[in-house]
Design a protein around this motif. Sequence first.
Motif, PDB file in Angstrom:
ATOM      1  N   MET A   1      38.336  16.704  36.114  1.00 22.33           N
ATOM      2  CA  MET A   1      38.731  15.400  35.629  1.00 22.33           C
ATOM      3  C   MET A   1      39.530  15.557  34.345  1.00 22.33           C
ATOM      4  N   ASN A   2      40.647  14.799  34.255  1.00 22.83           N
ATOM      5  CA  ASN A   2      41.505  14.876  33.084  1.00 22.83           C
ATOM      6  C   ASN A   2      40.879  14.138  31.916  1.00 22.83           C
ATOM      7  N   SER A   3      41.071  14.709  30.746  1.00 21.14           N
ATOM      8  CA  SER A   3      40.546  14.088  29.536  1.00 21.14           C
ATOM      9  C   SER A   3      41.597  13.131  28.972  1.00 21.14           C
ATOM     10  N   VAL A   4      41.156  11.954  28.570  1.00 20.72           N
ATOM     11  CA  VAL A   4      42.044  10.950  28.000  1.00 20.72           C
ATOM     12  C   VAL A   4      41.466  10.519  26.659  1.00 20.72           C
ATOM     13  N   ASP A   5      42.343  10.490  25.675  1.00 19.68           N
ATOM     14  CA  ASP A   5      41.936  10.025  24.354  1.00 19.68           C
ATOM     15  C   ASP A   5      41.924   8.498  24.398  1.00 19.68           C
ATOM     16  N   ILE A   6      40.728   7.918  24.438  1.00 15.11           N
ATOM     17  CA  ILE A   6      40.564   6.474  24.581  1.00 15.11           C
ATOM     18  C   ILE A   6      41.149   5.725  23.389  1.00 15.11           C
ATOM     19  N   VAL A   7      41.023   6.263  22.196  1.00 15.55           N
ATOM     20  CA  VAL A   7      41.574   5.608  21.011  1.00 15.55           C
ATOM     21  C   VAL A   7      43.099   5.543  21.120  1.00 15.55           C
ATOM     22  N   GLU A   8      43.705   6.660  21.516  1.00 17.31           N
ATOM     23  CA  GLU A   8      45.156   6.700  21.678  1.00 17.31           C
ATOM     24  C   GLU A   8      45.597   5.740  22.787  1.00 17.31           C
ATOM     25  N   THR A  10      44.076   3.045  23.791  1.00 22.10           N
ATOM     26  CA  THR A  10      43.887   1.688  23.271  1.00 22.10           C
ATOM     27  C   THR A  10      45.052   1.291  22.375  1.00 22.10           C
ATOM     28  N   GLN A  11      45.458   2.194  21.501  1.00 24.38           N
ATOM     29  CA  GLN A  11      46.581   1.924  20.597  1.00 24.38           C
ATOM     30  C   GLN A  11      47.874   1.706  21.386  1.00 24.38           C
ATOM     31  N   GLU A  12      48.093   2.539  22.391  1.00 28.72           N
ATOM     32  CA  GLU A  12      49.306   2.407  23.202  1.00 28.72           C
ATOM     33  C   GLU A  12      49.315   1.089  23.990  1.00 28.72           C
ATOM     34  N   MET A  13      48.168   0.704  24.499  1.00 20.60           N
ATOM     35  CA  MET A  13      48.096  -0.559  25.234  1.00 20.60           C
ATOM     36  C   MET A  13      48.361  -1.745  24.308  1.00 20.60           C
ATOM     37  N   LEU A  14      47.827  -1.696  23.099  1.00 20.47           N
ATOM     38  CA  LEU A  14      48.079  -2.763  22.131  1.00 20.47           C
ATOM     39  C   LEU A  14      49.545  -2.778  21.708  1.00 20.47           C
ATOM     40  N   GLU A  15      50.130  -1.593  21.542  1.00 27.01           N
ATOM     41  CA  GLU A  15      51.552  -1.497  21.203  1.00 27.01           C
ATOM     42  C   GLU A  15      52.399  -2.069  22.337  1.00 27.01           C
TER      43      GLU A  15
END
Length: 110
Positions: A1-8, A10-15
């Motif tokens: 399973m690929n690791s995803v930085d949830i904080v990053e 979240t920031q990208e989705m808000l951007e």
Amino acid sequence: MNSVDIVELTQEMLEWRELKTQLDDLEARIKMKVLRLQKTQTVADVRASYSGGRKTYDYEGAGQAASPEIITAHTKTVTTVDWRKVCRDAGIEAPVASKSDPGVTLKWVK
């Protein structure tokens, strides 16, 4: 399973949300101006295509003024008459029955 930085993420989705909101606002302003101009505008590779609205005609109402011979010539069945052809052959201009609102489509042309 690929690791995803949830904080990053979240920031990208808000951007994305902020940029999309800005672009939607800009698109609305462009469309309003092109609607006022009533003419397609192309700048570089961006086109705002103006449409004056689609018309529909009342061929049946107008065509009923044609002679019975012309109506009969374009009667397909006992219940179907091609009123557009009746109007054309009788030289009758059908009134506009309805018209859609003018609109603008904005796109990137390559």
